[in-house]
Structures are given as structure tokens and as C-alpha cells.
Design a protein around this motif. Structure first.
Motif, mmCIF file in Angstrom:
data_model
loop_
_atom_site.group_PDB
_atom_site.id
_atom_site.type_symbol
_atom_site.label_atom_id
_atom_site.label_comp_id
_atom_site.label_asym_id
_atom_site.label_seq_id
_atom_site.Cartn_x
_atom_site.Cartn_y
_atom_site.Cartn_z
ATOM 1 N N CYS A 85 0.813 -1.225 0.053
ATOM 2 C CA CYS A 85 0.267 -0.120 -0.393
ATOM 3 C C CYS A 85 0.732 1.013 -0.154
ATOM 4 O O CYS A 85 0.289 2.556 -0.093
ATOM 5 C CB CYS A 85 -0.954 -0.103 1.284
ATOM 6 S SG CYS A 85 -0.172 0.233 2.881
ATOM 7 N N LYS A 86 2.390 1.238 0.345
ATOM 8 C CA LYS A 86 3.236 2.103 0.525
ATOM 9 C C LYS A 86 3.029 3.172 1.571
ATOM 10 O O LYS A 86 3.492 4.473 1.239
ATOM 11 C CB LYS A 86 2.742 3.144 -1.448
ATOM 12 C CG LYS A 86 3.358 1.843 -2.634
ATOM 13 C CD LYS A 86 4.228 1.380 -2.069
ATOM 14 C CE LYS A 86 4.244 0.402 -3.771
ATOM 15 N NZ LYS A 86 5.563 -0.061 -3.729
ATOM 16 N N LYS A 87 2.139 2.770 1.951
ATOM 17 C CA LYS A 87 2.129 3.960 3.474
ATOM 18 C C LYS A 87 3.169 4.063 4.276
ATOM 19 O O LYS A 87 4.627 2.585 3.881
ATOM 20 C CB LYS A 87 0.993 3.633 4.431
ATOM 21 C CG LYS A 87 -1.398 3.821 4.342
ATOM 22 C CD LYS A 87 -1.222 3.406 4.401
ATOM 23 C CE LYS A 87 -3.174 3.218 4.211
ATOM 24 N NZ LYS A 87 -3.831 3.039 4.808
ATOM 25 N N ASP A 88 3.353 4.932 4.990
ATOM 26 C CA ASP A 88 4.890 5.098 6.342
ATOM 27 C C ASP A 88 4.288 4.693 7.426
ATOM 28 O O ASP A 88 2.889 5.197 7.181
ATOM 29 C CB ASP A 88 5.653 6.017 5.961
ATOM 30 C CG ASP A 88 4.950 7.717 5.364
ATOM 31 O OD1 ASP A 88 3.812 7.467 5.632
ATOM 32 O OD2 ASP A 88 5.542 7.886 5.042
ATOM 33 N N ASN A 89 5.174 5.048 9.035
ATOM 34 C CA ASN A 89 4.950 5.735 9.953
ATOM 35 C C ASN A 89 3.670 4.189 9.730
ATOM 36 O O ASN A 89 2.949 4.570 11.038
ATOM 37 C CB ASN A 89 3.892 6.480 9.529
ATOM 38 C CG ASN A 89 4.826 7.993 9.429
ATOM 39 O OD1 ASN A 89 6.771 7.676 9.645
ATOM 40 N ND2 ASN A 89 4.630 9.582 8.906
ATOM 41 N N VAL A 90 4.158 3.233 9.635
ATOM 42 C CA VAL A 90 3.020 2.369 10.487
ATOM 43 C C VAL A 90 3.754 1.069 10.102
ATOM 44 O O VAL A 90 5.037 0.930 10.073
ATOM 45 C CB VAL A 90 2.135 1.954 9.419
ATOM 46 C CG1 VAL A 90 1.128 2.709 9.085
ATOM 47 C CG2 VAL A 90 2.656 1.298 7.846
ATOM 48 N N LYS A 91 3.729 0.417 11.446
ATOM 49 C CA LYS A 91 4.487 -1.166 11.854
ATOM 50 C C LYS A 91 4.722 -2.341 10.169
ATOM 51 O O LYS A 91 3.576 -2.151 9.353
ATOM 52 C CB LYS A 91 4.042 -1.987 12.827
ATOM 53 C CG LYS A 91 4.162 -1.193 14.168
ATOM 54 C CD LYS A 91 3.329 -1.861 15.385
ATOM 55 C CE LYS A 91 3.662 -1.616 16.595
ATOM 56 N NZ LYS A 91 3.956 -1.702 17.676
ATOM 57 N N LEU A 92 5.371 -2.482 10.576
ATOM 58 C CA LEU A 92 6.076 -3.394 9.696
ATOM 59 C C LEU A 92 6.032 -4.590 9.750
ATOM 60 O O LEU A 92 6.725 -4.974 10.516
ATOM 61 C CB LEU A 92 7.086 -2.772 7.590
ATOM 62 C CG LEU A 92 6.663 -1.519 8.090
ATOM 63 C CD1 LEU A 92 7.897 -1.149 6.893
ATOM 64 C CD2 LEU A 92 5.143 -1.278 6.624
ATOM 65 N N TYR A 93 5.573 -6.153 9.071
ATOM 66 C CA TYR A 93 6.479 -7.179 8.971
ATOM 67 C C TYR A 93 6.946 -7.795 7.776
ATOM 68 O O TYR A 93 6.235 -7.734 6.993
ATOM 69 C CB TYR A 93 4.975 -7.786 9.723
ATOM 70 C CG TYR A 93 4.043 -7.354 10.470
ATOM 71 C CD1 TYR A 93 4.094 -7.650 12.187
ATOM 72 C CD2 TYR A 93 2.711 -6.420 10.936
ATOM 73 C CE1 TYR A 93 3.931 -7.337 13.058
ATOM 74 C CE2 TYR A 93 2.721 -5.701 11.678
ATOM 75 C CZ TYR A 93 2.354 -6.215 12.993
ATOM 76 O OH TYR A 93 2.544 -5.710 13.857
ATOM 77 N N GLN A 94 7.672 -8.643 7.968
ATOM 78 C CA GLN A 94 8.694 -9.452 6.946
ATOM 79 C C GLN A 94 7.611 -10.762 6.500
ATOM 80 O O GLN A 94 7.796 -12.138 7.448
ATOM 81 C CB GLN A 94 9.516 -9.894 7.494
ATOM 82 C CG GLN A 94 10.555 -10.156 6.319
ATOM 83 C CD GLN A 94 11.800 -10.714 6.744
ATOM 84 O OE1 GLN A 94 12.661 -9.769 7.364
ATOM 85 N NE2 GLN A 94 12.930 -11.219 6.709
ATOM 86 N N THR A 95 7.462 -11.156 5.303
ATOM 87 C CA THR A 95 6.561 -11.993 4.973
ATOM 88 C C THR A 95 7.586 -12.267 3.850
ATOM 89 O O THR A 95 6.794 -11.239 2.460
ATOM 90 C CB THR A 95 5.396 -11.968 4.824
ATOM 91 O OG1 THR A 95 4.324 -13.360 4.682
ATOM 92 C CG2 THR A 95 4.778 -10.642 4.134
ATOM 93 N N PHE A 96 7.943 -13.596 3.411
ATOM 94 C CA PHE A 96 8.818 -14.366 2.293
ATOM 95 C C PHE A 96 9.594 -13.184 1.674
ATOM 96 O O PHE A 96 9.797 -13.177 0.842
ATOM 97 C CB PHE A 96 7.455 -14.221 1.253
ATOM 98 C CG PHE A 96 6.748 -15.282 1.365
ATOM 99 C CD1 PHE A 96 7.083 -16.878 1.930
ATOM 100 C CD2 PHE A 96 5.489 -15.160 2.442
ATOM 101 C CE1 PHE A 96 6.429 -18.165 1.669
ATOM 102 C CE2 PHE A 96 4.918 -16.409 2.118
ATOM 103 C CZ PHE A 96 5.663 -17.807 1.951
ATOM 104 N N GLY A 97 11.170 -12.676 2.578
ATOM 105 C CA GLY A 97 11.385 -11.172 2.542
ATOM 106 C C GLY A 97 11.120 -9.659 2.288
ATOM 107 O O GLY A 97 11.886 -9.614 1.649
ATOM 108 N N LYS A 98 9.966 -9.473 2.229
ATOM 109 C CA LYS A 98 8.879 -8.402 1.882
ATOM 110 C C LYS A 98 8.463 -7.653 3.257
ATOM 111 O O LYS A 98 7.685 -8.721 4.047
ATOM 112 C CB LYS A 98 7.572 -8.298 1.041
ATOM 113 C CG LYS A 98 8.638 -8.707 -0.679
ATOM 114 C CD LYS A 98 7.600 -8.538 -1.586
ATOM 115 C CE LYS A 98 8.178 -9.716 -2.974
ATOM 116 N NZ LYS A 98 6.426 -9.510 -4.142
ATOM 117 N N LEU A 99 8.865 -6.306 2.944
ATOM 118 C CA LEU A 99 7.976 -5.913 4.166
ATOM 119 C C LEU A 99 6.561 -5.451 4.261
ATOM 120 O O LEU A 99 6.537 -4.241 2.961
ATOM 121 C CB LEU A 99 9.463 -4.558 4.642
ATOM 122 C CG LEU A 99 10.350 -5.094 5.651
ATOM 123 C CD1 LEU A 99 10.918 -3.686 5.402
ATOM 124 C CD2 LEU A 99 10.595 -6.168 6.212
#
Length: 231
Positions: A13-27
Motif C-alpha cells: 500500500c506504500k504507506k509509511d509510519n506504520v508497523k511493518l512485518y517481514q513476509t517472504f522477504g518483503k515488508l
């Protein structure tokens, strides 16, 4: 899921200032992860559908070669029934089914050439046989309405086998050789600019034993010799 530091945007979604999680090498953010779930367990997101329409772009178009094992039933049938009556293929090899407009029409193969064959070694200026292959079979069983189909197949074969040989055996292929049994003259090879080296002496060598170095010499048919050297 492992919580990552907020240092990049969500890749979906390209949003910033959110918590990111790693899934299959992508955040990705949690909202996108939940949205993209398939609802199926296992198979890494591959969803099975019993009824799937077959699109035309799923097929081979026009002319193509499919690499197969020498145990492929159709390859074996067409190989064993071919006029030289060969019994099998040993050594390095790459075997193909020939497809034309989505249907198999023949077979073509490259295999280890005769060991220490002087004419081949002189022509390619080599001291071993690991960089050449013998076009041991080329058979069109169901010939389409295309008068140039033979040379088209040979050109496709030359290009594909060079790449496949490098991928499988890690050696650069210098060229190809073949034997043509009279009354055939090898006109297809002539049309594809292979070099003619004359006739064999008419002596066949049968190899056996665990290392294939036991030889038995027999009187055979003189055959035309052709070679192709990659530029």
C-alpha cells in the motif's frame, strides 16, 4: 510474525509510519497481509481449481523443443523404431521431443560421440570429447506441411542444445557431429551449413562392461560424416 522497525514503506500500500512485518522477504503492514491471505493452508498461496479454462498462450507456439528424459515413453518409442535400430543412449545426453503447433511430431537428441575419433578431434582441434555432441537421432515422424521444417528444427536444436549443455554439464559446447546412413545423403545437414568430412571406414565399435571401455569391432555400413562448429 516478527515486528520490524519503521524504516520503510509497506511494499503493497506504500504507506509509511506504520508497523511493518517481514513476509517472504518483503515488508508489509498488517492490513495488507490480512487482505492478501488466500484462505488456503499450505502450498505457499497456490490455489487449486478443478475447472480451469485453457488459454492459447499456455501452449508451445509453432515450433519448439521440449527437453525430456531418455525414459520418456514417446521418445523411447520413436527412438527404438528409428531405422538405425539403436539399442540405447549412454554417456552425456540431451533428448528432445519436437513440437509443431502444440503436437509432438518427432525427436532429436545429442549424446556423447565416439571416443577418440580422429576426424572429430582434428576438425575441432581438441584433445578430449567433452565439448562436442553427436546428433545421434533426428526423426520427424509426423511431417507438417512445411518444406523447410528440417532446417528449422536443426537451427532451433543447435541453439537450444548449446545452452542446455552448458547448464547441465558446465562445459562450453564447441560443436556437433552426426553420421548419416546411405542411401540418405544428409541433405538437411548440407542445407543447415554443416561441414562434410567424407565417409566412415565402415567399422562399428560396440562397447560394454562397467566402464564401457571394452570394445568389440564389427563390419558395418559406411556412413556420411557431418560436423557443425559454433562461431
Amino acid at each position: 510474525m516478527e515486528v520490524m522497525r519503521v524504516i520503510k514503506n509497506c511494499v503493497s500500500c506504500k504507506k509509511d509510519n506504520v508497523k511493518l512485518y517481514q513476509t517472504f522477504g518483503k515488508l508489509k503492514c498488517k492490513k495488507c497481509i490480512e487482505k492478501e491471505k488466500t484462505g488456503k493452508i499450505g502450498n505457499s498461496g497456490m490455489i487449486y481449481k478443478k475447472n480451469v479454462s485453457i488459454q492459447s498462450d499456455m501452449f508451445f507456439s509453432d515450433l519448439s523443443l521440449k527437453l525430456v528424459k531418455k525414459s520418456n515413453y514417446l521418445f523411447v518409442k520413436w527412438y527404438i523404431e528409428h531405422y538405425p535400430k539403436s539399442k540405447g543412449i549412454v554417456g552425456r545426453q540431451l533428448n528432445y521431443l519436437i513440437f509443431y503447433n502444440n503436437l509432438p511430431i518427432g525427436i532429436i537428441s545429442g549424446a556423447s560421440p565416439p571416443l577418440n575419433y580422429k576426424k572429430f578431434r582434428n576438425f575441432f582441434d581438441i584433445d578430449n570429447d567433452l565439448q562436442i555432441l553427436n546428433n545421434n537421432v533426428f526423426r520427424i515422424v509426423k511431417k507438417p506441411n512445411d518444406k523447410n521444417i528440417g532446417t528449422k528444427i536443426l537451427k532451433l536444436y543447435r541453439n537450444k542444445i548449446k545452452e542446455d549443455y552448458k547448464n547441465k554439464y558446465s562445459d562450453n559446447l564447441l560443436g556437433l557431429v552426426t553420421f548419416v546412413e546411405p542411401p540418405r545423403t544428409g541433405s538437411i545437414y548440407k542445407a543447415d551449413n554443416w561441414n562434410y568430412l567424407g565417409l566412415t571406414k565402415g567399422i562399428e565399435v560396440r562397447r560394454k562392461g562397467d566402464d564401457w571401455f571394452q570394445k568389440k569391432y564389427m563390419k558395418g555400413t559406411k556412413k556420411h560424416i557431418y560436423c557443425y562448429k559454433y562461431k
